[in-house]
Design an enzyme around this catalytic site. Sequence first.
Site, mmCIF file in Angstrom:
data_model
loop_
_atom_site.group_PDB
_atom_site.id
_atom_site.type_symbol
_atom_site.label_atom_id
_atom_site.label_comp_id
_atom_site.label_asym_id
_atom_site.label_seq_id
_atom_site.Cartn_x
_atom_site.Cartn_y
_atom_site.Cartn_z
ATOM 1 N N ASP A 296 -7.326 77.196 -55.436
ATOM 2 C CA ASP A 296 -5.953 76.705 -55.617
ATOM 3 C C ASP A 296 -5.112 77.761 -56.345
ATOM 4 O O ASP A 296 -3.961 78.005 -56.001
ATOM 5 C CB ASP A 296 -5.988 75.392 -56.408
ATOM 6 C CG ASP A 296 -6.938 74.392 -55.777
ATOM 7 O OD1 ASP A 296 -6.678 73.966 -54.647
ATOM 8 O OD2 ASP A 296 -7.976 74.077 -56.393
ATOM 9 N N HIS B 198 -9.256 69.217 -58.733
ATOM 10 C CA HIS B 198 -9.183 69.902 -57.435
ATOM 11 C C HIS B 198 -8.980 68.825 -56.375
ATOM 12 O O HIS B 198 -9.917 68.392 -55.706
ATOM 13 C CB HIS B 198 -10.449 70.709 -57.150
ATOM 14 C CG HIS B 198 -10.498 71.185 -55.723
ATOM 15 N ND1 HIS B 198 -9.648 72.141 -55.252
ATOM 16 C CD2 HIS B 198 -11.233 70.789 -54.665
ATOM 17 C CE1 HIS B 198 -9.867 72.318 -53.964
ATOM 18 N NE2 HIS B 198 -10.831 71.508 -53.580
HETATM 19 P P1 NAX Z 1 -20.646 72.503 -44.845
HETATM 20 O O1 NAX Z 1 -20.720 71.101 -44.349
HETATM 21 O O2 NAX Z 1 -20.455 73.622 -43.901
HETATM 22 O O3 NAX Z 1 -21.956 72.821 -45.690
HETATM 23 C C1 NAX Z 1 -22.453 71.956 -46.668
HETATM 24 C C2 NAX Z 1 -23.952 72.174 -46.736
HETATM 25 O O4 NAX Z 1 -24.438 71.415 -47.839
HETATM 26 C C3 NAX Z 1 -24.693 71.688 -45.488
HETATM 27 O O5 NAX Z 1 -25.542 72.705 -45.012
HETATM 28 C C4 NAX Z 1 -25.485 70.487 -46.017
HETATM 29 O O6 NAX Z 1 -26.706 70.298 -45.336
HETATM 30 C C5 NAX Z 1 -25.695 70.901 -47.461
HETATM 31 N N1 NAX Z 1 -26.086 69.808 -48.348
HETATM 32 C C6 NAX Z 1 -25.744 68.494 -48.292
HETATM 33 N N2 NAX Z 1 -26.378 67.812 -49.244
HETATM 34 C C7 NAX Z 1 -27.134 68.694 -49.940
HETATM 35 C C8 NAX Z 1 -28.027 68.581 -51.033
HETATM 36 N N3 NAX Z 1 -28.284 67.410 -51.609
HETATM 37 N N4 NAX Z 1 -28.631 69.707 -51.481
HETATM 38 C C9 NAX Z 1 -28.407 70.892 -50.901
HETATM 39 N N5 NAX Z 1 -27.584 71.065 -49.838
HETATM 40 C C10 NAX Z 1 -26.949 69.978 -49.374
HETATM 41 O O7 NAX Z 1 -19.489 72.477 -45.980
HETATM 42 P P2 NAX Z 1 -18.687 73.697 -46.607
HETATM 43 O O8 NAX Z 1 -17.502 73.956 -45.780
HETATM 44 O O9 NAX Z 1 -19.611 74.801 -46.918
HETATM 45 O O10 NAX Z 1 -18.147 72.985 -47.941
HETATM 46 C C11 NAX Z 1 -19.016 72.634 -48.989
HETATM 47 C C12 NAX Z 1 -18.292 71.817 -50.034
HETATM 48 O O11 NAX Z 1 -17.223 72.562 -50.616
HETATM 49 C C13 NAX Z 1 -17.652 70.526 -49.520
HETATM 50 O O12 NAX Z 1 -17.936 69.476 -50.433
HETATM 51 C C14 NAX Z 1 -16.168 70.831 -49.550
HETATM 52 O O13 NAX Z 1 -15.385 69.667 -49.694
HETATM 53 C C15 NAX Z 1 -16.090 71.710 -50.764
HETATM 54 N N6 NAX Z 1 -14.899 72.555 -50.926
HETATM 55 C C16 NAX Z 1 -14.456 72.764 -52.192
HETATM 56 C C17 NAX Z 1 -13.397 73.592 -52.466
HETATM 57 C C18 NAX Z 1 -12.931 73.821 -53.868
HETATM 58 O O14 NAX Z 1 -11.932 74.515 -54.012
HETATM 59 N N7 NAX Z 1 -13.569 73.292 -54.911
HETATM 60 C C19 NAX Z 1 -12.642 74.252 -51.369
HETATM 61 C C20 NAX Z 1 -13.392 74.339 -50.094
HETATM 62 C C21 NAX Z 1 -14.247 73.144 -49.762
HETATM 63 O O15 NAX Z 1 -13.434 72.158 -49.211
#
Ligand code: NAX
Length: 332
Positions: A159, A187
């Site tokens: 952000d 966030h």
């Molecule tokens: P993806 O869906 O591409 O990847 C997430 C990965 O996490 C998947 O491979 C899934 O299998 C794995 N996962 C789920 N549960 C798990 C667990 N218990 N232990 C280990 N791995 C696990 O998502 P991606 O685009 O990489 O985003 C990841 C996270 O970042 C999401 O929650 C998203 O909302 C968040 N974000 C946060 C941002 C921030 O500024 N704080 C910005 C970007 C993003 O939106």
Amino acid sequence: MAEPINVVVTGAAGQIAYSLLYQLAAGSVFGPEQPINLRLLDIPPMMKVLDGVVMELQDLALPLLREILPTAEPAKAFENVAAAFLVGAMPRKEGMERKDLLAANVDIFKVQGEALDKHARKDVKVLVVGNPANTNALICSHYAPSIPKENFTAMTRLDQNRAQAAIAARIGVQVDKVKNVIIWGNHSSTQYPDVAHATVALSSGVKPVPSEINDDEWLNSTFVETIQKRGAAVIAARKMSSAMSAAKAAGDHMRDWWFGTKTGEWVSMGVVSDGSYGIPKDVVFSFPVAIKNKQYEIVQNLSISNFAKSKLDVTSKELEEERAEANNVLKK
Ligand code: NAX
């Protein structure tokens, strides 16, 4: 050369990790003198995908990258880690309410907090990226009582980077000429991007951003809303959430925590509130922080206008509600 440090990335088979891992292996976060062992945590159904990520990491042929451990077991992933990028989280699915999302994530971050408590270094630096990032960081810290609360942070750097880039574009300068933009709060779409104390370096000298832009209407509405809704705009265009920019921001956050900020400059991080600026204690709130010797301090005594105060109230109220919902889940 230094001994390698263990670094864990969760959600390692996901899209943010895919961009983040290269930065870690190339030395652009912990520096060109610091070898690393990568611990890659994901869930069992993703292990085959993770094998592909491991192959690519090997094929980078980067000398700083020593061991690579793909695993679905938190105990192995968190063993002796010095830095943790908690990216993996349960995404919101169609028809899912915020409560359900929070409940699913409380479980994940409870398990990971307990694993950190048992297996990580006590000085581990934890960055939570997975949403709802602020409340996930709070839960994680709660379940890792042997690690100082200050070691748990949530990412609002994306952000901040978005806000800094938008201001630079509006003034027509390079992005690094703009300093000290602040993201306050959660966030989420209640965050408050604030340029009241931001400066811009021009050929005529360093000027305050508000007087240089000289358009309160734009600053207080268009700018604030654009940053609050930027994530949704990326999803609408790309059909996937921000990944390259999120990974870059995660690297920026950890690098600044590791190496510090320059005198007079600050960055925004979600940290456990100590009551600064009248924010309730014990929510993870994004504040401006200055960092030295791997310790951050909340920047104090910034003037807060009535307009800003009303924005801070909205976002802290949302965080208190999230905390209450998380506590309800934990009591069950
Ligand atoms: P993806 O869906 O591409 O990847 C997430 C990965 O996490 C998947 O491979 C899934 O299998 C794995 N996962 C789920 N549960 C798990 C667990 N218990 N232990 C280990 N791995 C696990 O998502 P991606 O685009 O990489 O985003 C990841 C996270 O970042 C999401 O929650 C998203 O909302 C968040 N974000 C946060 C941002 C921030 O500024 N704080 C910005 C970007 C993003 O939106």
